[in-house]
Each structure stands twice: as C-alpha cells, then as structure tokens.
Scaffold this active site. Sequence first.
Site, PDB file in Angstrom:
ATOM      1  CG  ASP A  11      46.362  41.473  34.930  1.00  0.00           C
ATOM      2  OD1 ASP A  11      45.127  41.608  34.390  1.00  0.00           O
ATOM      3  OD2 ASP A  11      46.753  40.671  35.679  1.00  0.00           O
ATOM      4  CG  ASP A 130      39.394  37.912  42.299  1.00  0.00           C
ATOM      5  OD1 ASP A 130      39.134  37.342  41.288  1.00  0.00           O
ATOM      6  OD2 ASP A 130      39.625  38.810  42.411  1.00  0.00           O
TER       7      ASP A 130
END
Lengths: 259, 209
Positions: A11, A130
């Site tokens: 990330d 997700d």
Amino acid sequence: MLSKRIIACLDVRNGQLAKSVKFVDTRDIGDPVAKAREYYQDGLDELVFYDITASSDQRNIMLEVVEQVAEQVFIPFSVGGGIRTVEDASRLLGAGAEKINVNSAAVKRPELIKECAHAIGSQNTVLSMDIMKVEMSREFPSGYEVVINGGRTPMGIDALTWALQGEELGAGELVVNSIDADGTRSGYEINLTRMISEAVSIPVIASGGAGKPEHLYDVLTEGKADAALVASMVHFNEYTVSGLKQYLHERGVKVRLRY
Amino acid sequence: MVAIVDYDAGNLRSVQRACQHVGMKAGITSDPDEVRRADRLIFPGVGSAASAVGTLAERGLDEAILEFFRSGKPILGICLGLQIALEFTEEGNQHCLGIIPGACERFSFRDKALKVPHIGWNEVEIIKPHPVLGSVTSGDEFYFVHSYFAHVERSEHVYGRTTYGDQTFSSVIGRDNFFATQFHLEKSGEMGLKLLAGFMQWEGDQDAQ
C-alpha cells in the site's frame, strides 16, 4: 506444471509504503521501491501496489514510484487505487506497470472493466473486489456482499454475481479481498475464495487475512486460489518470501524455487 | 541497433527496459525501413493475434520482418511474436508469417480447475541446446500469459516445451536466425534477463556456442 504464485501487496500513500489495518489506521513503513527490489531478489512472483493517496493531485508521485520499480524489478506487477478511466490505466502501463487493478470505480460503473480490457487487454485488467460476509438472503444468495471505500460502503451487490459479471466484462484475473479477514492475520476467507474460484474460469488471487504460512497453504489448496496475496507478514520481516515458498514446497504445493 | 517492433500489441517499454538492464540499447519502431536497417530485431506482443496480424500488414511490417528473417540477422519473438511466426492461428482463423511450420490453437480443458488464460510461472523442459538458452536448464520457470499455444510441425524447430494441465506445447522454438519464447522473458526475473543477454550475444547461428 503451473506454480502457485505468491504476490506481495504494497500500500503506497504519497509515495511511501503504508500498511493498513482494516483500512482505517495506516502507518507508514518505508520506501516502496527498496521493498519491491528486496522481495524481487528473494524470489517473489509478482507485486501489487495499491495507491491509497487521498488527494488526486498527489497521484503523479505514484507514477514515479512505478517507473522506478519498472527499472529494477523484472517480474509482473500491477497497480490499483483510484483508476477511474482508461486514461488512468494507460498512464500506469506507460510508466511500466504490467497490469492494472480496478475496484470501486468498476463497481460504480462496470463498463470500465470492458473499456480497460479492450484498450489494454483482458490479461492486463484485474478486477479487485472488497467483500464482506452478510446474512444469506434473496438479495445475497452467496452470503457475501460487495463493499467499497475500504469496507465502509456496502453496495447491495452479491459478491458471486459481481465476480461472474466481472469475468464476463473482460477481467483477466480476480483479486478476492475479504474485508472481514483483512488485517486480522487470522487466515484467508477460505469459503469465499473457493466459492468464487470454482465459479469463474479466470485465475483468482486470495487476499486478506494472511498471518502464518499455513494460511497460504490452506487458501492455495482448500481455498482453490491460484495465487495468495501477502502483506504485513513479510513487510515487518517476520517471514520472508523465500521462507514461505520453502514451507509451501515442503507441504507439496508447487511453487517457483529457482530464481 | 536493436529494434523492437511496435504493432500496438502490448506494453513494449517493459521489453525495452529489460534490454537496457542487460546493456542493450533498443529503440521502439513501427517503421518498416527502420526494421530492415536494424542489426537485431525483437518481436514481442500480447493480445489478439488476429488484430495484430492486421496491424502488421497495414504498416508493411509483415514484409519487413520476413525480409529481416531472410537477411540472417538475429530475431527474437516473445509470446504473440512466437505465435505470429507460425503459419496459422485458430484465433480468428488467421494466416500468419509462416517462418516456422505450425499453428496455434486455444487451450481447452474439461477440468474446470484449469484456468484460461494460462497465467503464471511454469517450467520449461529443454529439448536441445541453443546458443540463446545458454545455462538455462530443464525445470527453470518463466512467466506465461496466453490462451493460445503453439503446435510446431517439425521437432527440429522445438527447443523447449511446457505442460499446462494435460496439454504439452512448444514454449521455445527456433529456426535459423529466428528464436522465440512463449513466455515473457522480460518479466521472468533474472532467468529471463539471462536469456535476453544470451540473445544479445547471439549472431543468428543455431550451432554456435
């Protein structure tokens, strides 16, 4: 025989490496280019960068990161986060990414998958999903719902329906990220991963929940994943990529050992 | 000069970067004359063979590549570049360059667990040595992304093969000064870079060591 892949997920926020815990609290842990090179030398199969930069005017920093990585790391790597148009995708590919990951923007406008597949090829278009566990119902026959904004916004779409639609629209691979498992380090969502992997005919990358080597073993065997995403378990040097591969190899999972 | 053929088939900069990394300066071009003038040619590509062959013809690059092949200078085909070098592909029932006798067909498995495209790292079994292969040994793994695979007619043109599911296909092929891999050597880590460096040293002679 095809090897199971280990993919490290980095990330990146404002050009710095961050590791999110349940997407809410993020702490910076270093230089993404150096980390990418370290994993590459240790036998990593593939890399994913998620740009979690909040403001869009900072996004050019990500392009610089991508360019630097592409000059030093000769394995496939994909970039996700904030890709809303084919132009966004093409810019990242031009900077050196191999594939792009679309997520929220594709949920809001599914045509984006088709447009990307057409412009840059299905094999370079990854749909990242997700997913949150919900009560099984007529609305959610699979018992899982698609969410966006790091899990904060439920979209009222069944996860399995979305996976099949994504494949139909031209996604070449799926990342199945369990919001419930993400950041917990207590194991992947095996049931979810297997359900989607059995339903689609494109590769499935399991994401969210990796904390121990056996979690990878479980998701690559019982979970029928083609690849496993790892993050914090390697970022904080608790485990190494080569160590994870050795473990999987010893348990009979085919992985790439010579590099 | 090394020329990388640009026919709108994928990201050529990753090939260019890998070349740079092994000390080879390579230019990307879609100009047939530049292709003819090059000392070495790299013919990469991903995506649809049917549209790629169309683009090659539109730009006059098909003739330029065939002329280059006949000139005896080294050519490296990668992925789609290997497939288009054959005579025919099932993908859109398309006639191809015909450098090597053979055809491409699509993976088709009864076992649903075998995903198509074939994406990921897989082993190459070396059938016979080739100067470009250098120290690559059977079992070394490379990165593949493809839905179609090569059936090469004559075994003399096959240098390596790979098995996916119950399908074994030619993954490294060559004829005279043409050499090609189904896998992406520019994305296959140090092993891939070694092959690229091997290509750089190669003068186009199959038996030279």
